[in-house]
Design a protein around this motif. Structure first.
Motif, PDB file in Angstrom:
ATOM      1  N   VAL A   1      10.607  -8.044  18.902  1.00  0.00           N
ATOM      2  CA  VAL A   1      10.701  -7.043  17.845  1.00  0.00           C
ATOM      3  C   VAL A   1      11.692  -5.966  18.274  1.00  0.00           C
ATOM      4  CG1 VAL A   1       9.444  -5.258  16.580  1.00  0.00           C
ATOM      5  CG2 VAL A   1       8.326  -7.426  17.129  1.00  0.00           C
ATOM      6  N   PRO A   2      12.709  -5.660  17.444  1.00  0.00           N
ATOM      7  CA  PRO A   2      13.627  -4.572  17.787  1.00  0.00           C
ATOM      8  C   PRO A   2      12.848  -3.262  17.934  1.00  0.00           C
ATOM      9  CG  PRO A   2      14.470  -5.841  15.932  1.00  0.00           C
ATOM     10  CD  PRO A   2      13.062  -6.303  16.161  1.00  0.00           C
ATOM     11  N   GLY A   3      12.964  -2.630  19.086  1.00  0.00           N
ATOM     12  CA  GLY A   3      12.217  -1.394  19.306  1.00  0.00           C
ATOM     13  C   GLY A   3      10.821  -1.627  19.849  1.00  0.00           C
ATOM     14  N   GLY A   4      10.432  -2.908  19.977  1.00  0.00           N
ATOM     15  CA  GLY A   4       9.145  -3.236  20.579  1.00  0.00           C
ATOM     16  C   GLY A   4       7.943  -2.610  19.889  1.00  0.00           C
ATOM     17  N   THR A   5       6.990  -2.147  20.694  1.00  0.00           N
ATOM     18  CA  THR A   5       5.737  -1.618  20.159  1.00  0.00           C
ATOM     19  C   THR A   5       5.937  -0.324  19.381  1.00  0.00           C
ATOM     20  OG1 THR A   5       5.295  -0.515  22.277  1.00  0.00           O
ATOM     21  CG2 THR A   5       4.337  -2.708  21.958  1.00  0.00           C
ATOM     22  N   ILE A   6       6.978   0.432  19.686  1.00  0.00           N
ATOM     23  CA  ILE A   6       7.228   1.677  18.945  1.00  0.00           C
ATOM     24  C   ILE A   6       7.527   1.361  17.480  1.00  0.00           C
ATOM     25  CG2 ILE A   6       8.783   3.662  18.702  1.00  0.00           C
ATOM     26  CD1 ILE A   6       9.141   3.629  21.729  1.00  0.00           C
ATOM     27  N   SER A   7       8.416   0.393  17.257  1.00  0.00           N
ATOM     28  CA  SER A   7       8.726  -0.025  15.889  1.00  0.00           C
ATOM     29  C   SER A   7       7.485  -0.569  15.192  1.00  0.00           C
ATOM     30  CB  SER A   7       9.812  -1.103  15.889  1.00  0.00           C
ATOM     31  OG  SER A   7      11.024  -0.601  16.379  1.00  0.00           O
ATOM     32  N   ALA A   8       6.679  -1.332  15.911  1.00  0.00           N
ATOM     33  CA  ALA A   8       5.466  -1.904  15.328  1.00  0.00           C
ATOM     34  C   ALA A   8       4.495  -0.809  14.895  1.00  0.00           C
ATOM     35  CB  ALA A   8       4.795  -2.851  16.323  1.00  0.00           C
ATOM     36  N   TRP A   9       4.366   0.236  15.707  1.00  0.00           N
ATOM     37  CA  TRP A   9       3.478   1.354  15.357  1.00  0.00           C
ATOM     38  C   TRP A   9       3.997   2.093  14.124  1.00  0.00           C
ATOM     39  CZ3 TRP A   9      -1.323   2.277  16.262  1.00  0.00           C
ATOM     40  CH2 TRP A   9      -1.927   1.833  17.444  1.00  0.00           C
ATOM     41  N   ILE A  10       5.308   2.285  14.048  1.00  0.00           N
ATOM     42  CA  ILE A  10       5.891   2.964  12.872  1.00  0.00           C
ATOM     43  C   ILE A  10       5.625   2.153  11.610  1.00  0.00           C
ATOM     44  CG2 ILE A  10       8.056   3.678  11.775  1.00  0.00           C
ATOM     45  CD1 ILE A  10       9.106   4.338  14.600  1.00  0.00           C
ATOM     46  N   ALA A  11       5.842   0.831  11.706  1.00  0.00           N
ATOM     47  CA  ALA A  11       5.595  -0.049  10.556  1.00  0.00           C
ATOM     48  C   ALA A  11       4.116  -0.042  10.181  1.00  0.00           C
ATOM     49  CB  ALA A  11       6.054  -1.467  10.868  1.00  0.00           C
ATOM     50  N   LEU A  12       3.232   0.007  11.194  1.00  0.00           N
ATOM     51  CA  LEU A  12       1.793   0.011  10.942  1.00  0.00           C
ATOM     52  C   LEU A  12       1.372   1.278  10.186  1.00  0.00           C
ATOM     53  CD1 LEU A  12      -0.894  -1.454  11.442  1.00  0.00           C
ATOM     54  CD2 LEU A  12      -1.081  -0.220  13.608  1.00  0.00           C
ATOM     55  N   VAL A  13       1.904   2.429  10.604  1.00  0.00           N
ATOM     56  CA  VAL A  13       1.604   3.700   9.933  1.00  0.00           C
ATOM     57  C   VAL A  13       2.118   3.661   8.491  1.00  0.00           C
ATOM     58  CG1 VAL A  13       2.130   6.176   9.885  1.00  0.00           C
ATOM     59  CG2 VAL A  13       1.531   5.060  12.045  1.00  0.00           C
ATOM     60  N   PHE A  14       3.319   3.090   8.299  1.00  0.00           N
ATOM     61  CA  PHE A  14       3.880   2.989   6.953  1.00  0.00           C
ATOM     62  C   PHE A  14       2.994   2.135   6.058  1.00  0.00           C
ATOM     63  CE2 PHE A  14       6.464   0.538   3.918  1.00  0.00           C
ATOM     64  CZ  PHE A  14       6.961   1.571   3.140  1.00  0.00           C
ATOM     65  N   MET A  15       2.515   0.998   6.569  1.00  0.00           N
ATOM     66  CA  MET A  15       1.669   0.110   5.770  1.00  0.00           C
ATOM     67  C   MET A  15       0.368   0.809   5.384  1.00  0.00           C
ATOM     68  SD  MET A  15       3.443  -2.544   5.305  1.00  0.00           S
ATOM     69  CE  MET A  15       4.898  -3.329   6.008  1.00  0.00           C
ATOM     70  N   ALA A  16      -0.221   1.550   6.322  1.00  0.00           N
ATOM     71  CA  ALA A  16      -1.440   2.300   6.016  1.00  0.00           C
ATOM     72  C   ALA A  16      -1.159   3.349   4.933  1.00  0.00           C
ATOM     73  CB  ALA A  16      -1.974   2.968   7.277  1.00  0.00           C
ATOM     74  N   PHE A  17       0.037   3.945   4.998  1.00  0.00           N
ATOM     75  CA  PHE A  17       0.444   4.948   4.006  1.00  0.00           C
ATOM     76  C   PHE A  17       0.550   4.322   2.616  1.00  0.00           C
ATOM     77  CE2 PHE A  17       4.062   7.399   2.020  1.00  0.00           C
ATOM     78  CZ  PHE A  17       3.317   8.539   1.747  1.00  0.00           C
ATOM     79  N   VAL A  18       1.044   3.086   2.546  1.00  0.00           N
ATOM     80  CA  VAL A  18       1.166   2.394   1.260  1.00  0.00           C
ATOM     81  C   VAL A  18      -0.215   2.183   0.639  1.00  0.00           C
ATOM     82  CG1 VAL A  18       1.817   0.225   0.132  1.00  0.00           C
ATOM     83  CG2 VAL A  18       3.348   1.263   1.806  1.00  0.00           C
ATOM     84  N   VAL A  19      -1.200   1.847   1.471  1.00  0.00           N
ATOM     85  CA  VAL A  19      -2.569   1.674   0.969  1.00  0.00           C
ATOM     86  C   VAL A  19      -3.075   2.986   0.371  1.00  0.00           C
ATOM     87  CG1 VAL A  19      -4.966   1.182   1.601  1.00  0.00           C
ATOM     88  CG2 VAL A  19      -3.115  -0.192   2.579  1.00  0.00           C
ATOM     89  N   VAL A  20      -2.792   4.106   1.040  1.00  0.00           N
ATOM     90  CA  VAL A  20      -3.199   5.426   0.538  1.00  0.00           C
ATOM     91  C   VAL A  20      -2.508   5.723  -0.796  1.00  0.00           C
ATOM     92  CG1 VAL A  20      -3.135   7.915   0.987  1.00  0.00           C
ATOM     93  CG2 VAL A  20      -3.692   6.324   2.836  1.00  0.00           C
ATOM     94  N   LEU A  21      -1.238   5.318  -0.918  1.00  0.00           N
ATOM     95  CA  LEU A  21      -0.477   5.588  -2.138  1.00  0.00           C
ATOM     96  C   LEU A  21      -1.118   4.939  -3.367  1.00  0.00           C
ATOM     97  CD1 LEU A  21       3.250   5.165  -0.964  1.00  0.00           C
ATOM     98  CD2 LEU A  21       2.050   7.291  -1.504  1.00  0.00           C
ATOM     99  N   LEU A  22      -1.839   3.836  -3.164  1.00  0.00           N
ATOM    100  CA  LEU A  22      -2.482   3.162  -4.290  1.00  0.00           C
ATOM    101  C   LEU A  22      -3.501   4.069  -4.975  1.00  0.00           C
ATOM    102  CD1 LEU A  22      -3.064  -0.397  -2.767  1.00  0.00           C
ATOM    103  CD2 LEU A  22      -1.342   0.257  -4.447  1.00  0.00           C
ATOM    104  N   ALA A  23      -4.008   5.072  -4.247  1.00  0.00           N
ATOM    105  CA  ALA A  23      -5.016   5.971  -4.811  1.00  0.00           C
ATOM    106  C   ALA A  23      -4.408   7.049  -5.701  1.00  0.00           C
ATOM    107  CB  ALA A  23      -5.817   6.636  -3.681  1.00  0.00           C
ATOM    108  N   LEU A  24      -3.080   7.223  -5.652  1.00  0.00           N
ATOM    109  CA  LEU A  24      -2.438   8.314  -6.379  1.00  0.00           C
ATOM    110  C   LEU A  24      -2.335   8.082  -7.880  1.00  0.00           C
ATOM    111  CD1 LEU A  24       0.472   9.249  -3.926  1.00  0.00           C
ATOM    112  CD2 LEU A  24      -1.822  10.222  -4.078  1.00  0.00           C
ATOM    113  N   SER A  25      -2.390   6.836  -8.302  1.00  0.00           N
ATOM    114  CA  SER A  25      -2.256   6.520  -9.727  1.00  0.00           C
ATOM    115  C   SER A  25      -3.505   5.804 -10.220  1.00  0.00           C
ATOM    116  CB  SER A  25      -1.034   5.626  -9.958  1.00  0.00           C
ATOM    117  OG  SER A  25      -1.030   5.096 -11.263  1.00  0.00           O
ATOM    118  N   ALA A  26      -3.987   6.219 -11.401  1.00  0.00           N
ATOM    119  CA  ALA A  26      -5.173   5.586 -11.976  1.00  0.00           C
ATOM    120  C   ALA A  26      -4.928   4.105 -12.227  1.00  0.00           C
ATOM    121  CB  ALA A  26      -5.552   6.286 -13.272  1.00  0.00           C
TER     122      ALA A  26
END
Length: 442
Positions: free
Chosen positions: A382-407
């Motif tokens: 993985v380019p950037g190794g575990t750091i990139s993976a953690w960033i992507a993981l936080v982003f994916m969790a953020f997308v799940v939260v975004l689902l709550a913003l719209s009815a």
């Protein structure tokens, strides 16, 4: 196979909802989402090269996070493919309305479900050939559309009844790249991430590839330019050809725009192409879900009957199960023809992102385990190794939260939570663990 599932309804139809939410800023959403998905794919690729097995990412979750994690990952991927397939058959019915507006949408959905069942019950070679040519048609059409659209822009074509020539001025018809503000960009991720759903099917084929150490990395490394070409370039051309504010979801935005430009032949050709793309996506979804259920049955995470092979070498029970699920789509299309797509797409986004979160978590657990043992020389990283993976993981969790913003998309969180509770109960009462088997043998 990954192209078959990921380049389909999300691009050809779902992009209309994303464009309505974010306007031209949706191009940034596809680039940001695409970068995160690329990290997920590289993480899965690194594991696939190390452990090439069928139903790979469910196996990796079991191996590095525990059997329950593998059970949840495998069944959630199956759920994802089933929901995405329902979205795809729904889009197929909408596309057919362009030609046959008087025919009920559910009739077309039933027809395509029966067609897909027949294709998937035939020899794998027939299935593979069918999927190959369907993918070739849609990829060729996208490239031709980009070239043709770019030519119209370069030569200053003006749509009938419009005073604005095609090009950057049309893209900026609202006066800004962010007509609905930053929140519009965020809300578009619910559909944008749905569009990429199924691209992880690359991992399903790892155990069947002749040389996964070469074929899997080669497939994954093409993800960035495919995203830029198929999603960003095609939608940029579309929004430069016609005022994006008039895209209403009544048809594929590609078809609607060329029809509005006074080019009916192009609109009809593109409608044929998006229909082909929908069939290709449903085909790939059915294959992916079937192979995952087959792999899980061998792990004891699904009924043993799912491992039964027909005389054509196909796990026929899984095809039957997926066909029954798609018949639910027929009923839903009869009951909710107008609002079904967005509901299904948001639920599919939850399932898709959850699978990606499990892939990233499994990868991080693998790296942590490797670090404790012996430092390995990695052929594919993985380019950037575990750091990139953690960033992507936080982003994916953020997308799940975004689902709550719209009815409109919040229903995905309710459905997703209910699904995870159901899996927890199923695992507790229906799945026999090694400890259970040991206890019963005493």
């Amino acid at each position: 196979m990954a192209l078959g599932s990921a380049i389909g309804t999300g691009l050809f139809y779902g992009s209309s909802a994303a464009i309505q939410a974010a306007g031209p800023a949706v191009l940034f959403a596809y680039m940001i989402g695409g970068a995160a998905v690329f990290i997920v794919m590289r993480a899965m690729g690194e594991m696939a090269v190390k452990h090439p097995v069928s139903g790979s990412f469910a196996h990796y979750a079991s191996r590095y996070l525990g059997r329950f994690a593998g059970f949840v990952t495998g069944w959630t991927f199956t759920f994802e493919m089933a929901i995405v397939a329902i979205a795809d058959v729904t889009a197929f019915g909408i596309y057919m309305r362009f030609w046959f507006p008087q025919v009920s949408q559910w009739i077309w959905v039933l027809a395509v479900v029966l067609l897909i069942a027949v294709i998937n019950l035939m020899k794998v070679k027939v299935f593979g050939e069918t999927e190959f040519w369907l993918a070739v048609i849609k990829v060729t059409a996208i490239i031709a559309m980009i070239i043709g659209g770019a030519a119209l822009i370069v030569f200053g074509f003006t749509a009938p009844g419009s005073e604005t020539a095609t090009g950057f001025a049309t893209l900026m018809s609202a006066g800004t790249l962010f007509p609905n503000g930053f929140m519009g960009l965020l809300l578009s991720f619910a559909v944008v991430m749905f569009a990429f759903g199924g691209i992880e099917t690359i991992g399903i084929t790892a155990g069947e590839a002749e040389d996964p150490a070469k074929s899997v990395p080669a497939a994954i490394n093409t993800v960035p330019w495919r995203i830029l070409l198929f999603y960003v370039a095609s939608l940029a051309v579309v929004m430069m050809l016609f005022d994006w504010r008039q895209i209403d979801g009544s048809a594929s935005p590609f078809v609607q725009i060329f029809d509005a430009l006074g080019l009916p032949a192009a609109a009809h050709i593109l409608n044929a192409v998006v229909i082909t793309a929908a069939v290709s996506a449903i085909n790939a979804d059915t294959f992916g879900a079937g192979r995952m259920m087959f792999a899980m049955s061998r792990e004891g995470h699904a009924p043993a009957s799912f491992a039964k092979i027909s005389r054509h070498g196909v796990p026929w029970m899984t095809v039957v199960i997926m066909s029954l699920v798609l018949l639910v789509g027929v009923v839903l299309n009869a009951l909710l023809p107008e609002s079904l797509f967005m509901i299904i797409a948001s639920i599919a986004t939850f399932a898709t992102v959850w699978v990606w979160i499990m892939i990233l978590t499994s990868y991080l657990a693998m790296r942590r385990k490797d670090k404790k043992s012996v430092a390995l020389e990695r052929e594919f990283t993985v380019p950037g190794g575990t750091i990139s993976a953690w960033i992507a993981l936080v982003f994916m969790a953020f997308v799940v939260v975004l689902l709550a913003l719209s009815a409109e998309t919040r229903v995905a969180l309710y459905a997703g939570a209910g699904w995870l509770v159901l899996l927890g109960l199923a695992y507790k009462f229906l799945v026999r663990t090694p400890q259970d088997e040991l206890a019963s043998s005493k």
